[in-house]
Structure formats: C-alpha cells, structure tokens
Design a protein around this motif. Structure first.
Motif: not given
Length: 111
Positions: A10-18, A58-61, A83-90
């Motif tokens: 199992y894994t769990s993690g945060t996707i932020s602005n990178s 990916p980018t936020d747009t 790869e994943f990146i957050r879509d907004t500032s959250t």
C-alpha cells in the motif's frame, strides 16, 4: 484457472505543484514497486490532479484531468512513467494498493 488479485503493498502520498510518479509523491510510503507487482489501483482524494504518461510532465493546465474521488489504474510499465500534478492550488492525495495481477484482471476483463 482464474488468477486471484492479491494486494502486495500500500502507498499513500501527496501530489503537489511538481510533477511526480507514485514513488516520488511527498510522504510516499514506498519508493519502489513491491516484488511481483503487476498493477496499482488508487483513489485521488481532496483535489483534482492532471496526469501524463507520454514522457512529458503534466502541468496544472495540461494533462488528463482526474477528479477527486476518481480511481487510478496503472500497469507496471506506468509505475514510474505516469506523472501527476495538482490541478489547482490545493494539494491532492493518492492512496492505493499494488496487486499481483494485471489491470485487466482487476477490472474483470480477463481471468
């Protein structure tokens, strides 16, 4: 004879602005695929993300939009390439399991 899915880790993690793959997420619980892992199934939580697996980050747009509550299915070749990146500032979370069978088996398309 059908193959039975077995959760291997199992894994769990945060996707932020990178842009990150599932092993690079902030606070990811593991840094490489468990032995025998053929697929990953996880849920996006808290906020939407964008994803790309074609070698471009990916980018936020730009990238496939995956909403909060949506399920992500990855085959073993995508563990490091998607790869994943957050879509907004959250910031978002991705939480899920690695399995010993392919995504098609998880989805019930083959046995």
């Amino acid at each position: 004879m059908s193959r039975q899915p077995q959760a291997l880790d199992y894994t769990s993690g945060t996707i932020s602005n990178s842009a990150v793959n599932i092993f690079e997420m902030g606070s990811a619980l593991i840094s490489s695929a468990p032995v025998g892992a053929r697929s990953f199934v996880g849920t996006i939580e808290e906020a939407a993300v964008r994803a790309r697996g074609d070698g471009s980050a990916p980018t936020d747009t730009e990238g496939q939009l995956i909403g909060s509550g949506d399920v992500v299915y990855l085959g073993e070749s995508e563990f490091s390439s998607m790869e994943f990146i957050r879509d907004t500032s959250t910031d978002s979370k991705l939480r899920g399991h690695f399995y010993n069978v392919e995504v098609d088996v998880i989805l019930g398309k083959v046995s």
